[in-house]
Design an enzyme around this catalytic site. Structure first.
Site, PDB file in Angstrom:
ATOM      1  N   ASP A 297      -6.795   1.300  -8.335  1.00  0.00           N
ATOM      2  CA  ASP A 297      -6.680   1.631  -6.919  1.00  0.00           C
ATOM      3  C   ASP A 297      -7.279   0.455  -6.122  1.00  0.00           C
ATOM      4  OD1 ASP A 297      -6.134   2.860  -4.535  1.00  0.00           O
ATOM      5  OD2 ASP A 297      -6.946   4.805  -5.094  1.00  0.00           O
ATOM      6  N   TRP A 298      -7.202   0.564  -4.826  1.00  0.00           N
ATOM      7  CA  TRP A 298      -7.577  -0.520  -3.919  1.00  0.00           C
ATOM      8  C   TRP A 298      -9.017  -0.977  -4.191  1.00  0.00           C
ATOM      9  CZ3 TRP A 298      -4.586  -2.356   0.363  1.00  0.00           C
ATOM     10  CH2 TRP A 298      -5.273  -3.188   1.242  1.00  0.00           C
TER      11      TRP A 298
END
Ligand code: BGC
Length: 768
Positions: A297-298
């Site tokens: 994820d980010w």
């Protein structure tokens, strides 16, 4: 578009239209021919190996980095990195000319000409916004949801997007968690069915066809169980529950062909998901044989240092790669440290190669090497009438009627002379769209007010008063106008709920009542003495106990998207019967959370007879007089509205339940059937649901588990048999040793219109 002729192919009705486009002219349709067959996996693997053999370490590491786009621009460093083969993917670039130019740089100016993955959060539609996923689950119509994903894929692909970060299949049992809006609710089976439908809608039968985009099942795993419903918080889930509840929807998405998965932000039992070898390698690769790509994820790899799993970014890169994360979203730990880790021998060349393979395989499967460019003219227009129609059907079927006192709904076109339309969400084309609508176009939204005006018969006066500026307003200044409109009208429809910003990522709430002064508005309208209908738009279940007795009807609409207006107006006026059912339990008060239907039995299960309310306790009552079961003295144990519940303008009865065999051998299928009758006066859809209980197990089993559902349409008086086939394995669960097992024993089965269905048949499973 970079002055280079190229081909684009658009599938229509199983055929393919080829258009040739160039920088100078978009030439018309040239020919129609059968679709090319998908390249077989073996051939793709061979191509991947040939390419891998030519790559330098730097180029390999480059494939592992995903960078954020620059909103229609290509800054010098981005250009230089793509030219040098230092980037494998760009997210958040949806300007098609920029995407094509990025692809041209990658293909023409980098040494090996490897095209880019272009990622975007297409969560519930692109320009045409569909209901939030939680609303889509309320349709209990996976075919329609698949069509919605197809619409979203085609609209997104026209902008050059070839990868979306959806579906989110995190089982969500906590309405405080803002991301419940993005989920398909509390049930593993429902998440699996809808996750698979969305994967199929995005990817189609052949990922290399134009208009197909790669799906991404996220967030592996357990993210929905963040402590206290606070986004990003820790997750503690025993392995047995991970395997029986949280992992099955991911397995269903993988089985449906999802080519990518995303890790969660949270730590799971102490090991953050982005460094969790058990999840990403032991389960995903070794048990499930997943061959696609895993993206973090980010910045979640860099965040391994924030979690305190890794002392620095070098260790974070090591932990993530060795756990099984192939691509790093945005942060730069792989870029900065993998070469050193390799040189030091801490990671092996095969580990790096495995990650590169997973990425290249997806690029080949998408056909990007053959067709890196996007010709938007080759795609159907966005927000077309047919796309809006799919959005409207989804919105209509997502509406859940929770209360309809004395049949106040539907409003009668014949007798109604005037209606007051009130509330902060009655005429707000933006707020009805919900969370995650990066590309959604609020200018095409049809609001409820507009749709009610369009639908109301001539001679019916529609009086509009917003009443509150936003759902959070504390001012009562505009109440008087709203109350005056109510007094002057035959009926009042008040649009309440949450603005879109109140749900979604990082938007958790501790109090899930209607925010602001909405309760006061309801009471003020109530005093007008007219039939009062509440339509609630929200990104989560709300605690509605406070308004149930104040209003005559409650229609729960989630955030319905672009076509909210026509969908809601049709249901209010009886053009359509409401047919949505809750994909998540509605608590009475937030303190009941977590509350879900598939709870385990406990040794002291509550029953209506054991409930003692705090107001009824006698002074100095003996301790044991209070029921001694698992419940709250002030809120009992039952929800306000159970999972699977939803009213209709018709009514349905269930009868004649039967099992195909009283005793079924392990490994054999079983069919359970019942007859559904429309006992009402209007044609309507009903969602028939099958629940099963395994009475005794080697571990304690849920009181009920959903095993099948079907949406059917019945005319008044019509009877139809619904049959659910339980395939071998449908009754299996992970036992004490974590193995999947079907145990012999006795079972109950219920078929009905909610998780409280009471029409039951029994059967036994016997050893082979
Ligand atoms: C979210 C993901 C999303 C990603 C890219 C993250 O903050 O958790 O679900 O796909 O951003 O936008």
């Amino acid at each position: 578009m970079a002055g280079r002729p190229h081909c684009a192919v658009v599938a229509r009705d199983g055929r393919v239209a080829i258009r040739i486009a160039s920088a100078l002219a978009m030439l018309p349709l040239l020919c129609v021919q059968p679709a090319p067959a998908a390249v077989p996996d073996r051939e793709i693997d061979a191509r991947v190996e040939r390419l891998l053999a030519r790559m330098t370490v730097a180029e390999k590491i480059g494939q592992l980095w995903q960078v954020n786009g620059a909103a229609g621009k290509i800054p010098d460093d981005l250009r230089a990195n793509v030219q040098a083969g230092r980037i494998g993917s760009v997210l958040n670039e949806v300007d098609v000319a920029t995407v094509n130019e990025l692809q041209r740089i990658a293909v023409k100016e980098s040494r090996l000409g490897i095209p880019l993955l272009i990622g975007r959060d297409v969560i519930h539609g692109f320009k045409t916004v569909l209901p939030i996923p939680l609303g889509q689950a309320a349709t209990w119509n996976p075919d329609l949801v698949e069509r919605g994903a197809r619409v979203a894929a085609l609209e997104a692909a026209a902008s050059g997007v070839n990868w979306t970060f959806a579906p989110m299949v995190d089982v969500s049992r906590d309405p405080r968690w803002g991301r419940i809006a993005e989920s398909f609710g509390e049930d593993p089976y429902v998440n699996g069915v809808f996750g698979a439908a969305v994967v199929k809608g995005f990817q189609g039968d052949d990922l290399s066809r134009p208009g197909a985009i790669a799906a991404c099942a996220k967030h592996l795993a357990g993210y929905g169980a963040s402590e206290g419903g606070r986004d990003y918080d820790s997750v503690s889930i025993p392995e047995i529950e991970l395997r029986n509840v949280y992992l099955p929807p991911f397995k269903a998405a993988v089985d449906a062909g999802a080519v990518t998965l995303m890790t969660a932000f949270s730590d799971v039992n102490g090991v953050p998901a982005s460094g969790n070898r058990f999840l990403l390698t032991d389960v995903l690769r070794n048990e499930w044989r997943f061959r696609g790509l895993v993206v973090s994820d980010w910045e979640s790899i860099r965040q391994l240092t924030v979690h305190g799993l890794a002392a620095d970014e070098n260790e974070a890169a090591f932990a993530a790669l060795t756990a099984g994360v192939d691509m790093e979203m945005v942060s730069t730990t792989y870029r900065d440290h993998l070469a050193d880790l390799l040189a030091e021998g801490r990671i092996r060349a095969e580990q790096l190669d495995a990650a590169v393979r997973n990425i290249l395989r997806v690029k080949y499967r998408l056909g990007l090497f053959d067709r890196p460019y996007t010709d938007p003219a080759a795609y159907p227009p966005v927000a077309s009438a047919s796309n809006l129609d799919v959005a409207r059907q989804l919105a209509t079927q997502s509406l859940v009627l929770l209360r309809n006192n004395a049949g106040v709904l539907p409003l009668s076109m014949k007798s109604l002379r005037s209606v007051a339309v009130v509330g902060p969400l009655a005429d707000d084309g933006y707020e009805q769209l919900g969370t995650w609508i990066f590309d959604g176009d609020a200018t095409i939204s049809r609001t409820p007010l507009r749709a009610i005006r369009d639908l109301a018969a001539d001679g019916v006066t529609v009086r509009y008063a917003r009443g509150m500026e936003t759902t959070r307003s504390r001012s009562t200044a505009a109440f008087a106008r709203a109350v005056a409109a109510a007094r002057a009208s035959d009926a009042v429809v008040v649009f309440l709920g949450e603005e879109s910003i109140l749900s979604g990522e990082a938007h958790s709430r501790a109090d899930i009542d209607l925010p602001g002064n909405q309760m006061e508005l309801v009471r003020a309208l109530r005093a007008a003495g007219k039939p009062l209908i509440a339509v609630i738009l929200a990104g989560r279940p709300l605690t509605l106990g406070g308004i149930v007795d104040e209003v005559d009807a409650i229609l729960f609409a989630w955030h319905p998207g672009t076509m909210a207006g026509p969908a809601i107006a049709d249901v209010l006026f009886g053009v359509e019967s409401p047919s949505g059912k809750l994909p998540v339990t509605f608590p009475r008060v937030v303190g009941q959370v977590p509350i879900y239907y598939a709870r385990r039995k406990t040794g002291k299960p509550p029953t209506p007879g054991t409930v003692v309310h705090i107001d009824d306790i006698k002074v100095r009552a003996p301790q044991t007089s209070l029921g001694m079961t698992s419940q709250y003295l002030d809120a009992g144990y039952q929800p306000l509205y159970p999972f699977g519940f939803g009213l209709s303008y018709a009514s349905f009865s269930y009868s004649e339940i039967q099992v195909s065999q009283r005793a079924v051998r392990i490994g054999e299928p079983l069919t359970i059937r019942a007859v559904v009758t429309n006992t009402g006066k209007v044609p309507a859809d009903e969602v028939a649901q099958l629940y099963v209980q395994d009475l005794v197990g080697s571990v304690t089993r849920p009181v009920r588990e959903l095993k099948g559902f079907r949406r059917i349409r019945l005319d008044p008086g019509e009877r139809r048999e619904v049959a659910f086939k339980l395939e071998p394995g449908a009754l299996a669960f992970h036992g004490r040793d974590m193995r999947l097992v079907t145990e012999p024993g006795d079972f109950h089965a219920w078929i009905g219109g909610s998780s409280e269905a009471d029409l039951r048949a029994d059967f036994s499973v016997v050893a082979e």
